[in-house]
Design a protein around this motif. Structure first.
Motif, PDB file in Angstrom:
ATOM      1  N   ASN A 122      12.690 -13.858  49.081  1.00 53.46           N
ATOM      2  CA  ASN A 122      11.333 -14.005  48.570  1.00 53.46           C
ATOM      3  C   ASN A 122      10.296 -13.459  49.544  1.00 53.46           C
ATOM      4  O   ASN A 122      10.511 -13.430  50.758  1.00 53.46           O
ATOM      5  N   ASN A 123       9.165 -13.065  48.997  1.00 49.97           N
ATOM      6  CA  ASN A 123       8.067 -12.512  49.782  1.00 49.97           C
ATOM      7  C   ASN A 123       7.212 -13.652  50.341  1.00 49.97           C
ATOM      8  O   ASN A 123       6.791 -14.531  49.596  1.00 49.97           O
ATOM      9  N   PRO A 124       6.934 -13.663  51.643  1.00 52.49           N
ATOM     10  CA  PRO A 124       6.131 -14.751  52.212  1.00 52.49           C
ATOM     11  C   PRO A 124       4.679 -14.781  51.736  1.00 52.49           C
ATOM     12  O   PRO A 124       3.978 -15.764  51.949  1.00 52.49           O
ATOM     13  N   TRP A 125       4.219 -13.716  51.074  1.00 53.12           N
ATOM     14  CA  TRP A 125       2.867 -13.702  50.505  1.00 53.12           C
ATOM     15  C   TRP A 125       2.833 -14.368  49.135  1.00 53.12           C
ATOM     16  O   TRP A 125       1.792 -14.871  48.710  1.00 53.12           O
ATOM     17  N   ARG A 143       6.870  -8.709  40.936  1.00 51.02           N
ATOM     18  CA  ARG A 143       7.587  -9.956  40.673  1.00 51.02           C
ATOM     19  C   ARG A 143       9.084  -9.680  40.530  1.00 51.02           C
ATOM     20  O   ARG A 143       9.494  -8.622  40.074  1.00 51.02           O
ATOM     21  N   HIS A 144       9.878 -10.656  40.933  1.00 52.08           N
ATOM     22  CA  HIS A 144      11.326 -10.523  40.839  1.00 52.08           C
ATOM     23  C   HIS A 144      11.748 -10.077  39.442  1.00 52.08           C
ATOM     24  O   HIS A 144      11.294 -10.623  38.436  1.00 52.08           O
ATOM     25  N   GLY A 145      12.579  -9.060  39.402  1.00 51.10           N
ATOM     26  CA  GLY A 145      13.134  -8.608  38.141  1.00 51.10           C
ATOM     27  C   GLY A 145      12.311  -7.589  37.389  1.00 51.10           C
ATOM     28  O   GLY A 145      12.813  -6.979  36.435  1.00 51.10           O
ATOM     29  N   GLU A 146      11.072  -7.361  37.786  1.00 53.07           N
ATOM     30  CA  GLU A 146      10.244  -6.382  37.083  1.00 53.07           C
ATOM     31  C   GLU A 146      10.759  -4.965  37.332  1.00 53.07           C
ATOM     32  O   GLU A 146      11.176  -4.641  38.436  1.00 53.07           O
ATOM     33  N   GLU A 206      14.481  -4.059  45.433  1.00 50.15           N
ATOM     34  CA  GLU A 206      14.378  -5.517  45.380  1.00 50.15           C
ATOM     35  C   GLU A 206      15.601  -6.102  46.062  1.00 50.15           C
ATOM     36  O   GLU A 206      16.730  -5.685  45.793  1.00 50.15           O
ATOM     37  N   THR A 207      15.400  -7.081  46.947  1.00 54.91           N
ATOM     38  CA  THR A 207      16.505  -7.677  47.686  1.00 54.91           C
ATOM     39  C   THR A 207      17.033  -8.884  46.929  1.00 54.91           C
ATOM     40  O   THR A 207      16.411  -9.950  46.912  1.00 54.91           O
TER      41      THR A 207
END
Length: 461
Positions: free
Chosen positions: A134-137, A382-385, A124-125
């Motif tokens: 963030n992911n553009p999708w 998702r971020h942090g998962e 994760e960046t």
């Protein structure tokens, strides 16, 4: 479609035909970066005026006028390359890595450097220096790591193509999460001099700098520019580039596997592998189920060298400054700390065992010199998962990524092509892996899949 979402090959054709000038193409990218990067946060260092200056003095070459980006762990003269760490704030190299020099000599224009997790040790960046990419999708999800900023920029059309690096899937996971293509080459095919931290010790065989782009044709183009022995690289391979004609590629047996029998994968991931196998069979390839027996041994050894040795390598840098480390890097240290301590004897045993595992892998690959398989158990998370439930079974963070880790330990080339999608519409890639130094065969098969499936623009922008 906006010009910045065209493939690198198509953008170069427009430049050669003088349908667009280098400065006009750069302005298109600058405009798109200004619009989308505040949402994506893909860049670590970007200066529009610096890019315009390059565009007014483009070198002639096969990449003349092509706007590219470079992961902030690859030395790029005059650009911040801080590896996402507060400990390295303000680090600006005076000279570029060999690969960056090769891109520039071919006429490429460097837009800037892209964000990565602190010290590269995460899928994760996110970091304390530049924050989360963030992911553009789906901006609630990560584009992956550690080449996450690079993947997000390319997927959203902020960059035509670029460079990442991969010691455990770090160009392939982000390509899969972001819906683009990438290649982790055989170590030594593309020079690693100038990577931060250096690709030394176990990372000389685990790690590699690799091209990332929206199409395999673009990845192949960058590979052709970058590949070739660096005479000062002790791990450099004197292997000449070669073309793989369609007839030769079609004669290769391809083994495919949906999973390794140990961890679950999503139904859509399985379907993407099946769809890819069917497409190859339809195009005349010999495809059959096949699972090498050494995969779990490779994964166990990768964990020793990447996780435990990786933490040991960073020990001197972080000593006394632990309170300045990002949560993402703290997660990595916690994982490393949960392993039994390495002794000199256990490290020597692991080092010796590597050669035996690689030998057995090569013997098994006589039957199927190429493999088709998942990139990851899941699409972008998702971020942090850090854990999931898949097929009713628990799935841990590093276990989900094991499909890429195998080929770092095995020092094999592996490419990613977007093929399917999740119920949420997220991209799902497949991985094509081969024997060491057979990168061109991997790319030849990846190109077939890219022509059957391939890049779709993300919703953002």
């Amino acid at each position: 479609m906006t010009v910045t979402l065209l493939s690198a090959v198509e953008q170069l054709a427009l430049l050669r035909q003088k349908k667009i000038s280098p400065l006009e193409l750069v302005e298109e990218h600058i405009t798109r970066i200004a619009k989308l990067d505040p949402v994506l946060n893909a860049f670590a260092d970007f200066d529009a005026d610096r890019v315009r200056k390059q565009a007014r003095a483009v070198k002639q070459g096969v990449l003349s006028g092509l706007p590219v980006t470079i992961k902030a762990s690859i030395e790029t003269a005059g650009h911040r390359c801080e590896i996402g760490s507060v400990l390295l704030r303000g680090q600006v190299p005076k000279q570029s890595a060999v690969v960056v020099d090769r891109l520039c000599e071919a006429g490429a224009m460097v837009l800037g450097t892209t964000n990565c997790p602190e010290l590269l040790m995460a899928y994760e960046t996110d970091n304390l220096l530049y924050g989360r990419t963030n992911n553009p999708w789906d901006t609630s999800r990560t584009p992956g790591g550690s080449s996450g900023g690079e993947a997000a920029a390319i997927a959203a059309g902020l960059s035509a193509a670029g460079l990442g690096s991969d010691s455990g899937g770090s160009v392939r996971e982000p390509a899969h999460f972001s819906g683009i293509c990438a290649l982790k080459p055989t170590p030594g095919r593309i020079p690693s001099a100038g990577h931060l931290p250096p690709c030394t010790g176990p990372f000389s065989s685990l790690g590699a700098i690799g091209p990332m782009a929206r199409t395999i044709a673009d990845v192949q183009l960058l590979f052709d520019v970058l590949a070739g022995q660096d005479p000062c690289d002790p791990t450099g391979a004197p292997v000449a580039r070669k073309s793989v004609p369609w007839e030769e590629a079609r004669e290769l047996s391809i083994g495919w596997l949906e999973e390794d029998g140990l961890v679950p994968v999503t139904a859509e991931t399985r379907q993407a592998v099946r769809d890819a196998a069917t497409a190859l069979e339809r195009r005349g390839f010999r495809v059959k189920p096949f699972r090498p027996s050494v995969l779990e041994a490779a994964r166990r050894l990768w964990d020793i060298f990447f996780v435990q040795c990786g933490a040991m390598f960073y020990g001197p840098l972080i000593a006394g400054r632990e309170n300045e480390l990002s949560p993402v890097f703290q997660d990595f240290l916690a994982i490393a700390g949960s392993r039994p301590p390495l002794s000199a004897g256990s490290l020597l045993q692991a080092w010796s065992e590597c050669d035996g595992v690689r030998r057995r892998f090569l013997e098994e690959m006589r039957e199927c010199p190429l493999l088709l398989l998942p990139v990851c158990s899941i699409p972008a998370f998702r971020h942090g998962e850090r854990q999931w439930t898949v097929e009713g079974k628990p799935l841990a963070y590093l276990d989900a990524m094991r499909f890429t880790q195998w080929f770092n330990l095995l020092a094999s080339p592996a490419a990613v092509v977007p093929v399917g999608q999740s119920p949420e519409g997220l991209p799902i890639g497949v991985q094509i892996a081969g024997r060491p130094y057979e990168d061109e065969r991997v790319l030849a098969v990846a190109a077939v899949l890219d022509s059957e499936f391939g890049y779709r623009p993300p919703p953002l922008g």
